[in-house]
Design an enzyme around this catalytic site. Structure first.
Site, PDB file in Angstrom:
ATOM      1  N   LEU A 125      21.364 -90.949  33.722  1.00  0.00           N
ATOM      2  CA  LEU A 125      21.198 -91.606  35.007  1.00  0.00           C
ATOM      3  C   LEU A 125      21.258 -90.507  36.061  1.00  0.00           C
ATOM      4  CD1 LEU A 125      23.572 -94.710  34.648  1.00  0.00           C
ATOM      5  CD2 LEU A 125      21.069 -94.765  34.757  1.00  0.00           C
ATOM      6  N   ASP A 126      20.366 -90.528  37.047  1.00  0.00           N
ATOM      7  CA  ASP A 126      20.379 -89.457  38.035  1.00  0.00           C
ATOM      8  C   ASP A 126      21.611 -89.573  38.933  1.00  0.00           C
ATOM      9  OD1 ASP A 126      19.804 -91.250  40.173  1.00  0.00           O
ATOM     10  OD2 ASP A 126      17.658 -91.065  39.813  1.00  0.00           O
ATOM     11  N   LYS A 127      21.827 -88.552  39.752  1.00  0.00           N
ATOM     12  CA  LYS A 127      23.042 -88.453  40.549  1.00  0.00           C
ATOM     13  C   LYS A 127      23.285 -89.685  41.407  1.00  0.00           C
ATOM     14  CE  LYS A 127      25.200 -85.582  44.117  1.00  0.00           C
ATOM     15  NZ  LYS A 127      25.023 -84.425  45.043  1.00  0.00           N
TER      16      LYS A 127
END
Length: 262
Positions: A125-127
């Site tokens: 999952l991206d930041k």
């Protein structure tokens, strides 16, 4: 043959076993033992760091029998890790990597009180994204969930910067073109709306980089929050932000069936 898994605690080891004397290549053996990925194994074999029965092996095509193979890396015998399957409610602001060169907090900060030396996140999952993230040392399990051919669905609740309408939901399901890629939602539906924004549920059965954010950009909608709430039939539920728990046997078996594993 069904794999036997005993009490999924957060750590522990067992001696390597392979019912029926299953033969696999040496990189696959290291992967099945939970030691590393096949790519990492190939690199270690090529570097002369791996021995089989005390003899250095540099051919990644070497076949081994896991029922009695004596494999060592850098002189240390490799034993199979007790399979570990964890779920994290990822908070916003963490990057999905073990070590970040920029020194940013990572998802492994949530596992700092556990032995996570051989655990890897299943996908990422991206930041700016939140929600359900899996960790495991079972590389075959991880690969089966990530394989685009298995089409294991991922469900997201997404806050957008306007009031969703049915035309937009249908456009996402028909598919959009963004950055020379055709991106499509398996399903999309409205959840609730506020004064100036709304929440929608988007289900994907493919895993393209930043897919939902890019799909929304293609229809001129900004993503305000993105929370993954389910992988297949495994739901995030009421797990607190930043909290980790072990998957139950039934949850692991259900994900195995969804991804086509025996």
């Amino acid at each position: 043959m069904k794999q036997v898994r005993k009490g999924r605690n957060f750590a522990g080891k067992r001696q390597a076993e392979a019912p029926g004397g299953k033969r696999v290549t040496l990189p696959r053996a290291l992967s099945k033992l939970g030691f590393c990925s096949r790519t990492q194994a190939e690199e270690m074999i090529a570097a002369g760091r791996v021995t089989l029965g005390g003899r250095v092996v540099t051919d990644p095509g070497t076949w081994v029998d896991l029922s009695h193979a004596a494999i060592a890396v850098d002189g240390k015998t490799v034993v199979a890790e007790q399979p570990v399957y964890l779920m994290l409610n990822k908070p916003r602001g963490l990057v999905t990597t073990r070590h970040d060169p920029e020194g940013r907090p990572t998802v492994f900060d949530c596992l700092k009180n556990m032995d996570h030396a051989h655990l890897s996140p299943v996908g990422r999952l991206d930041k700016a994204s939140e929600g359900l993230l899996l960790f495991t040392n079972d590389t075959e399990f991880a690969q089966s969930l990530l394989d685009p051919e298995t089409h294991v669905s991922k469900t997201y609740h997404v806050q957008i910067d306007n009031i969703a309408d049915q035309d937009t939901m249908e456009a996402l399901m028909r598919g959009v073109r963004q950055d020379d890629e055709f991106l499509k939602a398996k399903s999309a539906r409205m959840l609730r709306e506020g004064g100036k924004n709304s929440w929608v549920e988007i289900e994907l059965d493919e895993g393209r980089n930043r897919q939902i954010r890019r799909m929304l950009e293609a229809v001129n909608i900004a993503c305000l929050r993105l929370v993954r709430v389910a992988i297949g039939n495994l739901v995030l539920g009421d797990l607190e932000k930043g909290a980790v728990r072990a998957l139950t046997d039934d949850e692991v078996d259900n994900l195995r069936r969804l991804s086509g594993m025996k």
